[in-house]
Design an enzyme around this catalytic site. Structure first.
Site, mmCIF file in Angstrom:
data_model
loop_
_atom_site.group_PDB
_atom_site.id
_atom_site.type_symbol
_atom_site.label_atom_id
_atom_site.label_comp_id
_atom_site.label_asym_id
_atom_site.label_seq_id
_atom_site.Cartn_x
_atom_site.Cartn_y
_atom_site.Cartn_z
ATOM 1 N N CYS A 24 -14.801 -1.093 -5.259
ATOM 2 C CA CYS A 24 -13.348 -1.073 -5.432
ATOM 3 C C CYS A 24 -12.895 -0.270 -6.649
ATOM 4 O O CYS A 24 -11.704 -0.032 -6.824
ATOM 5 C CB CYS A 24 -12.801 -2.491 -5.506
ATOM 6 S SG CYS A 24 -13.027 -3.398 -3.964
ATOM 7 N N HIS A 65 3.214 4.587 0.252
ATOM 8 C CA HIS A 65 2.616 5.924 0.251
ATOM 9 C C HIS A 65 2.450 6.471 -1.175
ATOM 10 O O HIS A 65 2.703 7.641 -1.440
ATOM 11 C CB HIS A 65 3.418 6.885 1.138
ATOM 12 C CG HIS A 65 3.188 6.635 2.586
ATOM 13 N ND1 HIS A 65 3.861 5.647 3.276
ATOM 14 C CD2 HIS A 65 2.340 7.209 3.476
ATOM 15 C CE1 HIS A 65 3.443 5.627 4.528
ATOM 16 N NE2 HIS A 65 2.514 6.564 4.678
ATOM 17 N N GLU A 99 -4.015 -7.531 1.350
ATOM 18 C CA GLU A 99 -4.533 -6.173 1.159
ATOM 19 C C GLU A 99 -5.373 -5.730 2.347
ATOM 20 O O GLU A 99 -5.461 -4.545 2.630
ATOM 21 C CB GLU A 99 -5.256 -6.085 -0.180
ATOM 22 C CG GLU A 99 -6.704 -5.952 -0.157
ATOM 23 C CD GLU A 99 -7.320 -5.797 -1.537
ATOM 24 O OE1 GLU A 99 -6.659 -5.466 -2.530
ATOM 25 O OE2 GLU A 99 -8.521 -6.012 -1.599
#
Length: 111
Positions: A24, A65, A99
């Site tokens: 991650c 985005h 997530e």
């Protein structure tokens, strides 16, 4: 007490700053599902707790985005994002940030 909830999807990338080895820490993206919970004892002049479009503007328009490391001033973990969401709207008392499938963080203001 009046309650509303607004759910929307956000596509965004991030990488985590961790004190241990993890995949991650490399840039990667998610299709996040965010739910915002708001409440108020009284409605505003328009008869609302908060306008749903205002919730979307204050949160989704900031992070959708985007590279979250560039637009948020903290390590963009799901937990930190949930807390940040509650700070964006005066009537927000809880935020749920998913997530990925099975990975959810919830931040709630304890009153």
């Amino acid at each position: 007490m009046y309650y509303i909830e607004k759910t929307f999807d956000v596509s965004a990338s991030h990488h985590l700053k961790l004190d241990y080895d993890s995949k991650c820490t490399k840039p990667h993206g998610h299709n996040w599902r965010i739910t915002i919970y708001c409440k108020s004892a009284e409605l505003n002049q328009n008869g609302m707790v908060v306008d749903f479009s205002e919730v979307k503007r204050l949160i989704k328009s900031v992070i959708d985005h985007q590279d979250l490391n560039e637009v948020l001033p903290f390590n963009p973990t799901a937990e930190n994002i949930a807390r940040w969401c509650t700070e964006q709207i005066a009537t927000c008392y809880k935020a749920r940030v998913q997530e990925s499938e099975g990975n959810v963080a919830i931040y709630s203001i304890d009153n």
